[in-house]
Design a protein around this motif. Structure first.
Motif: not given
Length: 369
Positions: A250-252, A256-260, A281-282, A321-322
């Motif tokens: 999926t897209f980073a 932000k540094d992370s998402y659920e 860890g994009w 937002e990604t």
């Protein structure tokens, strides 16, 4: 309770009736079945003067519940000689009323001259399964050996699955080798040239680096894709040849540094994996690449549907937002290692905007075969 007792009384038999050893001697739960004082063979049933048979026939005398062993000799099939370690094909066969072989014409697998056998001791020299040892090399070079006894025409994926699980290994995640040649899991002993009783297979856990198919020529950097977890994003990959699915991306997040991430993988309408993870860890700034817990068969023409719910927090449905892909309608022209391997269509119950043209799931990771 009163109704249950009446039902039990209605269908139970008297205790003074003696039934076969394979039944409960206290009662027979179906009155429509006539009990037999003993089990009769086919030969006994044919005798008019057989004692105590009465009106019973082969059709209504209860037989043993133990499964009958599959015959070793079958016409046009292979058998293995355990004394000479040679393979023979059964050209012709005669059996008695119990389907035991009484005469057979057989020929060596690679031979031209047929021989005839008719003695019990000659038939006893043959069997329809082999003892095979498998050396399994797991991650970290940890090696173990297991013993399996597949039948000649039993697929390895069936015969090996249980022993592999018992050894703490996943057959799906291993490559099989015999004398340096890769062995397909849908093969069986009859298709392996030169194999003998007691031979060794090698199983290497892990397929190596998977292949990647990218469906987007461009990443949208000008504006963000909004995600709250209220609605899912989804897409469908349809392979033109059989593959094994092992991951997706999926897209980073843009800032932000992370998402659920909650995801679901469905193949031909069957959910094969569903999990909620923390994406971080994009990679290459734009991607979160996820390795599935399992490796799943996807036959040619099957529908592989990916669905995801993304939010900064799924419990509170807070937005994140990604990045997103665009111009996905040109996926057939994108340079990939296996051009033309996939047809892509809407799917996965997508209602947050992901489609063939844009959105999430830029990549699918897989093995061939």
């Amino acid at each position: 309770m009163e109704g249950s007792e009446k039902t039990a009384k209605k269908y139970s038999r008297r205790k003074d009736i003696i039934f076969r050893n394979t039944l409960d001697e206290d009662y027979l739960p179906f009155q429509s079945v006539k009990p037999s004082m003993k089990e009769y063979t086919q030969e006994e049933l044919k005798k008019k003067d057989a004692p105590d048979i009465g009106n019973y026939s082969e059709a209504n005398v209860m037989r043993t519940f133990k499964g009958k062993a599959a015959p070793i000799f079958n016409k046009d099939k292979l058998v293995y000689n355990k004394k000479t370690h040679e393979w023979y094909k059964v050209l012709d066969l005669k059996t008695d009323d119990q389907y035991n072989p009484t005469w057979a014409s057989i020929m060596k697998k690679d031979g031209v001259d047929a021989i005839e056998i008719s003695k019990p001791e000659e038939f006893d020299e043959f069997k329809n399964s082999l003892k095979i040892f498998i050396n399994i090399t797991k991650d970290g070079d940890d090696t173990m050996t297991i013993e399996v006894n597949p039948k000649i025409y039993e697929k390895f994926e069936t015969a090996f699955e249980g022993p592999f699980e018992g050894a703490g290994a996943a057959l799906m995640g291993c490559k099989l080798f015999f004398k340096g040649q890769v062995i397909d899991k849908d093969q069986n002993l009859s298709s392996i040239d030169g194999i003998k009783d007691g031979d060794y297979f090698l199983a290497s856990e892990g397929f190596g680096k998977p292949f990647k198919f990218n469906r987007f020529p461009d990443v949208n950097n000008s504006w963000g894709w909004s995600n709250s977890g209220n609605s899912p994003d989804g897409i469908m990959f349809k392979p033109t040849q059989s593959i094994k699915v092992c991951g997706f991306s999926t897209f980073a997040a843009r800032t932000k540094d992370s998402y659920e991430l909650k995801y679901r993988v469905r193949i031909d309408g069957v959910d094969v994996e569903e999990e909620t993870v923390i994406a971080s860890g994009w990679e290459n700034e734009h991607y979160y690449r996820h390795k599935l817990k399992g490796i799943y068969n996807a036959p040619a023409g099957s529908k592989i549907e990916f669905t995801c719910w993304i939010a900064e927090s799924l419990s509170s449905h807070s937005y994140v937002e990604t990045f997103s892909g665009q111009n996905g309608q040109n996926y057939k022209d994108i340079q990939n290692e296996h051009m033309g391997l996939f047809e892509i269509d809407s799917g996965g119950d997508s209602s947050n905007g992901t489609s063939v043209w844009s959105g999430h799931f830029p990549e699918i990771f897989y093995y061939l075969g």
